[in-house]
Design a protein around this motif. Structure first.
Motif, PDB file in Angstrom:
ATOM      1  N   VAL A 229     -12.182  -6.185 -14.707  1.00 37.71           N
ATOM      2  CA  VAL A 229     -12.626  -6.551 -13.355  1.00 37.71           C
ATOM      3  C   VAL A 229     -12.635  -5.318 -12.457  1.00 37.71           C
ATOM      4  O   VAL A 229     -13.600  -5.062 -11.722  1.00 37.71           O
ATOM      5  CB  VAL A 229     -11.716  -7.649 -12.755  1.00 37.71           C
ATOM      6  N   GLN A 230     -11.566  -4.525 -12.509  1.00 40.40           N
ATOM      7  CA  GLN A 230     -11.489  -3.326 -11.671  1.00 40.40           C
ATOM      8  C   GLN A 230     -12.614  -2.349 -11.989  1.00 40.40           C
ATOM      9  O   GLN A 230     -13.245  -1.790 -11.086  1.00 40.40           O
ATOM     10  CB  GLN A 230     -10.137  -2.635 -11.887  1.00 40.40           C
ATOM     11  N   ILE A 231     -12.875  -2.144 -13.280  1.00 40.65           N
ATOM     12  CA  ILE A 231     -13.933  -1.219 -13.680  1.00 40.65           C
ATOM     13  C   ILE A 231     -15.290  -1.720 -13.195  1.00 40.65           C
ATOM     14  O   ILE A 231     -16.091  -0.958 -12.634  1.00 40.65           O
ATOM     15  CB  ILE A 231     -13.934  -1.040 -15.211  1.00 40.65           C
ATOM     16  N   CYS A 232     -15.547  -2.997 -13.396  1.00 34.81           N
ATOM     17  CA  CYS A 232     -16.828  -3.576 -12.984  1.00 34.81           C
ATOM     18  C   CYS A 232     -17.010  -3.497 -11.472  1.00 34.81           C
ATOM     19  O   CYS A 232     -18.098  -3.170 -10.980  1.00 34.81           O
ATOM     20  CB  CYS A 232     -16.930  -5.023 -13.456  1.00 34.81           C
ATOM     21  N   GLU A 260       3.607 -11.947 -12.019  1.00 34.49           N
ATOM     22  CA  GLU A 260       2.697 -11.706 -10.900  1.00 34.49           C
ATOM     23  C   GLU A 260       1.267 -12.085 -11.242  1.00 34.49           C
ATOM     24  O   GLU A 260       0.518 -12.540 -10.371  1.00 34.49           O
ATOM     25  CB  GLU A 260       2.749 -10.227 -10.497  1.00 34.49           C
ATOM     26  N   LEU A 261       0.898 -11.948 -12.512  1.00 35.36           N
ATOM     27  CA  LEU A 261      -0.468 -12.262 -12.922  1.00 35.36           C
ATOM     28  C   LEU A 261      -0.777 -13.741 -12.733  1.00 35.36           C
ATOM     29  O   LEU A 261      -1.949 -14.122 -12.637  1.00 35.36           O
ATOM     30  CB  LEU A 261      -0.692 -11.864 -14.383  1.00 35.36           C
ATOM     31  N   ASN A 262       0.224 -14.572 -12.651  1.00 42.17           N
ATOM     32  CA  ASN A 262       0.009 -15.989 -12.404  1.00 42.17           C
ATOM     33  C   ASN A 262      -0.278 -16.275 -10.939  1.00 42.17           C
ATOM     34  O   ASN A 262      -0.714 -17.381 -10.585  1.00 42.17           O
ATOM     35  CB  ASN A 262       1.232 -16.795 -12.853  1.00 42.17           C
ATOM     36  N   ASP A 263      -0.043 -15.291 -10.063  1.00 40.55           N
ATOM     37  CA  ASP A 263      -0.279 -15.462  -8.628  1.00 40.55           C
ATOM     38  C   ASP A 263      -1.473 -14.648  -8.149  1.00 40.55           C
ATOM     39  O   ASP A 263      -2.248 -15.109  -7.312  1.00 40.55           O
ATOM     40  CB  ASP A 263       0.954 -15.042  -7.836  1.00 40.55           C
ATOM     41  N   ARG A 264      -1.643 -13.435  -8.675  1.00 42.62           N
ATOM     42  CA  ARG A 264      -2.686 -12.535  -8.195  1.00 42.62           C
ATOM     43  C   ARG A 264      -3.059 -11.543  -9.280  1.00 42.62           C
ATOM     44  O   ARG A 264      -2.319 -11.344 -10.242  1.00 42.62           O
ATOM     45  CB  ARG A 264      -2.211 -11.775  -6.955  1.00 42.62           C
ATOM     46  N   PHE A 265      -4.197 -10.896  -9.101  1.00 48.30           N
ATOM     47  CA  PHE A 265      -4.597  -9.827 -10.006  1.00 48.30           C
ATOM     48  C   PHE A 265      -5.395  -8.794  -9.221  1.00 48.30           C
ATOM     49  O   PHE A 265      -6.005  -9.104  -8.194  1.00 48.30           O
ATOM     50  CB  PHE A 265      -5.418 -10.359 -11.189  1.00 48.30           C
ATOM     51  N   CYS A 266      -5.350  -7.565  -9.686  1.00 48.23           N
ATOM     52  CA  CYS A 266      -6.038  -6.475  -9.002  1.00 48.23           C
ATOM     53  C   CYS A 266      -7.523  -6.514  -9.323  1.00 48.23           C
ATOM     54  O   CYS A 266      -7.908  -6.644 -10.488  1.00 48.23           O
ATOM     55  CB  CYS A 266      -5.435  -5.139  -9.425  1.00 48.23           C
ATOM     56  N   ILE A 267      -8.366  -6.395  -8.291  1.00 49.55           N
ATOM     57  CA  ILE A 267      -9.809  -6.402  -8.510  1.00 49.55           C
ATOM     58  C   ILE A 267     -10.452  -5.057  -8.174  1.00 49.55           C
ATOM     59  O   ILE A 267     -11.590  -4.799  -8.562  1.00 49.55           O
ATOM     60  CB  ILE A 267     -10.506  -7.511  -7.691  1.00 49.55           C
ATOM     61  N   VAL A 279      -6.497  -3.532  -4.216  1.00 55.86           N
ATOM     62  CA  VAL A 279      -7.033  -4.800  -3.719  1.00 55.86           C
ATOM     63  C   VAL A 279      -6.677  -5.915  -4.707  1.00 55.86           C
ATOM     64  O   VAL A 279      -6.992  -5.819  -5.899  1.00 55.86           O
ATOM     65  CB  VAL A 279      -8.560  -4.735  -3.529  1.00 55.86           C
ATOM     66  N   TYR A 280      -6.030  -6.955  -4.187  1.00 50.45           N
ATOM     67  CA  TYR A 280      -5.626  -8.085  -5.016  1.00 50.45           C
ATOM     68  C   TYR A 280      -6.396  -9.339  -4.605  1.00 50.45           C
ATOM     69  O   TYR A 280      -6.748  -9.515  -3.446  1.00 50.45           O
ATOM     70  CB  TYR A 280      -4.128  -8.373  -4.862  1.00 50.45           C
ATOM     71  N   GLU A 281      -6.607 -10.191  -5.586  1.00 51.44           N
ATOM     72  CA  GLU A 281      -7.162 -11.513  -5.310  1.00 51.44           C
ATOM     73  C   GLU A 281      -6.180 -12.553  -5.808  1.00 51.44           C
ATOM     74  O   GLU A 281      -5.677 -12.466  -6.932  1.00 51.44           O
ATOM     75  CB  GLU A 281      -8.512 -11.699  -6.001  1.00 51.44           C
ATOM     76  N   ARG A 282      -5.912 -13.546  -4.972  1.00 49.01           N
ATOM     77  CA  ARG A 282      -5.020 -14.646  -5.349  1.00 49.01           C
ATOM     78  C   ARG A 282      -5.842 -15.835  -5.818  1.00 49.01           C
ATOM     79  O   ARG A 282      -6.986 -16.023  -5.415  1.00 49.01           O
ATOM     80  CB  ARG A 282      -4.123 -15.050  -4.176  1.00 49.01           C
ATOM     81  N   TYR A 283      -5.238 -16.646  -6.693  1.00 50.52           N
ATOM     82  CA  TYR A 283      -5.956 -17.793  -7.237  1.00 50.52           C
ATOM     83  C   TYR A 283      -6.079 -18.934  -6.236  1.00 50.52           C
ATOM     84  O   TYR A 283      -7.015 -19.730  -6.301  1.00 50.52           O
ATOM     85  CB  TYR A 283      -5.240 -18.317  -8.491  1.00 50.52           C
ATOM     86  N   LYS A 294      -5.852 -14.653   0.677  1.00 46.90           N
ATOM     87  CA  LYS A 294      -6.754 -14.761  -0.470  1.00 46.90           C
ATOM     88  C   LYS A 294      -7.059 -13.385  -1.072  1.00 46.90           C
ATOM     89  O   LYS A 294      -6.678 -13.101  -2.192  1.00 46.90           O
ATOM     90  CB  LYS A 294      -8.054 -15.456  -0.050  1.00 46.90           C
ATOM     91  N   ILE A 295      -7.734 -12.516  -0.350  1.00 46.56           N
ATOM     92  CA  ILE A 295      -8.022 -11.156  -0.788  1.00 46.56           C
ATOM     93  C   ILE A 295      -7.151 -10.217   0.041  1.00 46.56           C
ATOM     94  O   ILE A 295      -7.184 -10.262   1.266  1.00 46.56           O
ATOM     95  CB  ILE A 295      -9.500 -10.776  -0.611  1.00 46.56           C
ATOM     96  N   ILE A 296      -6.384  -9.368  -0.629  1.00 46.60           N
ATOM     97  CA  ILE A 296      -5.411  -8.525   0.069  1.00 46.60           C
ATOM     98  C   ILE A 296      -5.685  -7.056  -0.242  1.00 46.60           C
ATOM     99  O   ILE A 296      -5.597  -6.625  -1.391  1.00 46.60           O
ATOM    100  CB  ILE A 296      -3.974  -8.875  -0.359  1.00 46.60           C
ATOM    101  N   PHE A 297      -6.022  -6.278   0.791  1.00 43.80           N
ATOM    102  CA  PHE A 297      -6.185  -4.832   0.676  1.00 43.80           C
ATOM    103  C   PHE A 297      -4.837  -4.198   1.038  1.00 43.80           C
ATOM    104  O   PHE A 297      -4.392  -4.298   2.184  1.00 43.80           O
ATOM    105  CB  PHE A 297      -7.271  -4.327   1.623  1.00 43.80           C
ATOM    106  N   THR A 298      -4.201  -3.572   0.065  1.00 45.89           N
ATOM    107  CA  THR A 298      -2.879  -2.988   0.256  1.00 45.89           C
ATOM    108  C   THR A 298      -3.013  -1.479   0.384  1.00 45.89           C
ATOM    109  O   THR A 298      -3.426  -0.806  -0.563  1.00 45.89           O
ATOM    110  CB  THR A 298      -1.959  -3.336  -0.928  1.00 45.89           C
ATOM    111  N   ILE A 299      -2.691  -0.941   1.544  1.00 40.89           N
ATOM    112  CA  ILE A 299      -2.813   0.501   1.790  1.00 40.89           C
ATOM    113  C   ILE A 299      -1.448   1.138   1.558  1.00 40.89           C
ATOM    114  O   ILE A 299      -0.455   0.771   2.190  1.00 40.89           O
ATOM    115  CB  ILE A 299      -3.321   0.781   3.223  1.00 40.89           C
ATOM    116  N   MET A 300      -1.412   2.094   0.627  1.00 38.92           N
ATOM    117  CA  MET A 300      -0.153   2.715   0.220  1.00 38.92           C
ATOM    118  C   MET A 300      -0.025   4.094   0.847  1.00 38.92           C
ATOM    119  O   MET A 300      -0.903   4.956   0.666  1.00 38.92           O
ATOM    120  CB  MET A 300      -0.097   2.842  -1.302  1.00 38.92           C
ATOM    121  N   ASP A 301       1.057   4.339   1.597  1.00 38.63           N
ATOM    122  CA  ASP A 301       1.265   5.684   2.126  1.00 38.63           C
ATOM    123  C   ASP A 301       2.000   6.562   1.127  1.00 38.63           C
ATOM    124  O   ASP A 301       1.976   7.775   1.213  1.00 38.63           O
ATOM    125  CB  ASP A 301       2.012   5.655   3.466  1.00 38.63           C
TER     126      ASP A 301
END
Length: 370
Positions: A229-232, A260-267, A279-283, A294-301
């Motif tokens: 999914v991430q590559i695509c 964690e994969l049962n709650d969300r996965f990186c897209i 970026v994660y998407e929750r089911y 639902k869609i979470i953009f996580t910015i890492m410092d």
């Protein structure tokens, strides 16, 4: 756990024993009949050292740690030059995160027989104590021995990855990948490590064939699906990416995922202003009485530190409005950017909106402090 059982049974099998009790216990261990091993034991002191090792494993597998240690100690007292009981005891202590106690036990095992598995045990213990130079030293020694099965190098790659020394980690993973059995856990670990690091470095074209190989080996490899999914999504091939997302949703619905994969996965994974954005998407989706992300953009410092998030939050739609509101969360509080989306929104549209927020081209319309 299956790998652990196979390892300890293999360890016991490396040293031949023709004692009848050992043959019986070995058969019971192979079918994981741990309670039966304990039940048939009436006088432990009469057992052979090999049988005592199987008995100790049985107690360990049933979480009776104190009894397991007692039995392993009996085995080593009966056969003090046999490294198996020391190795098994040290492995148990590592699994229970008793790393300081494990080190001298593995050292005794090495005194009896210098082997890769004992060095690996020491490497795990030192790593658990965050003594990374010592861990790398032990694992490197393991990797140089004839009986090394590749596991030491996989762990070295993991350590380099944790230290964000990506190129060193990749070099190790690529080196060991071709030496591992393709149906083993270490092979998947090395391949997933390659995918993660190549994606982080923006070289998703190098990650693609590795993911494809994993999915050829196991079409239900859900971790590999998340990488696909991430590559695509990085290639903007959303049709293919969404096809794999649908498989993940089905697996989650059928109860085939955990952690964690049962709650969300990186897209998606990209860099903004020298910072990583994951970026994660929750089911969770559809109508709800409660707000959810639902869609979470996580910015890492920093690699392991979240600076802020920008996410689509479900809220009961007003009249014909779309159900997800774009919001942000950081140390200062919660903000609402006044933009609405739904499940039919194209990811590129959402990502563009988030980038405008990050570039201060879109301001919040409301907010609340913590």
């Amino acid at each position: 756990m299956k790998k652990f059982i196979a390892t300890i049974c293999c360890c016991c099998a490396l040293y031949q024993s023709h004692a009848q009790d050992s043959v019986l216990f070995k058969r019971l261990a192979r079918t994981e009949n741990w309670q039966d091993i304990i039940t048939v034991t009436t006088v432990p002191d009469t057992l052979s050292a090999s049988a005592l090792n199987y008995l100790g494993i049985a107690y360990q597998m049933l979480s009776q740690d104190n009894m397991a240690i007692t039995i392993f100690d009996k085995a080593s007292a009966k056969a003090p030059k046999d490294p198996r009981s020391y190795y098994l005891k040290g492995t148990m202590l590592n699994l229970r995160q008793k790393y300081r106690e494990a080190i001298p036990v593995f050292e005794k095992a090495q005194d009896c027989d210098v082997s890769a598995r004992n060095y690996v045990g020491l490497g795990i213990a030192y790593r658990g104590l965050n003594k990374i130079p010592q861990a790398l030293d032990m694992l490197t020694k393991a990797s140089e021995l004839p009986d090394d099965d590749g596991h030491a190098n996989v762990m070295i790659g993991q350590i380099y990855s944790e230290q964000n020394d990506n190129e060193k980690a990749l070099a190790v993973y690529y080196k060991v990948k071709d030496k591992l059995a393709k149906d083993g856990e270490d092979y998947q670990t090395a391949c997933i490590g390659i995918c993660d690091l190549e994606i982080k470095e923006g070289r998703h074209e190098l990650a693609l064939p590795v993911v494809q190989e994993l999915l050829e080996i196991d079409t239900a490899n859900y971790i590999a699906m998340t990488k696909m999914v991430q590559i695509c999504y990085q290639d903007k091939d959303y049709i293919t990416g969404d096809r794999y997302k649908a498989k993940l949703y089905a697996a989650q619905r059928d109860g085939n995922l955990d952690g964690e994969l049962n709650d969300r996965f990186c897209i998606d994974y990209f860099k903004w202003n020298k910072k990583n954005v994951v970026v994660y998407e929750r089911y969770e989706h559809g109508t709800s009485d409660k707000i959810y992300n639902k869609i979470i953009f996580t910015i890492m410092d920093h690699p392991d530190s979240v600076e802020r998030t920008i996410q689509t939050e479900y809220a009961l739609p007003i009249e014909e409005s779309k159900p997800y509101i774009l919001c942000g969360t950081d140390n200062d509080g919660h903000t609402n950017y006044g933009l609405r989306f739904d499940d039919n929104t194209q990811y590129e549209e959402l990502k563009t909106a988030v980038l405008k927020i990050l570039d201060n081209k879109k301001q919040a319309v409301a907010g609340s402090a913590h």
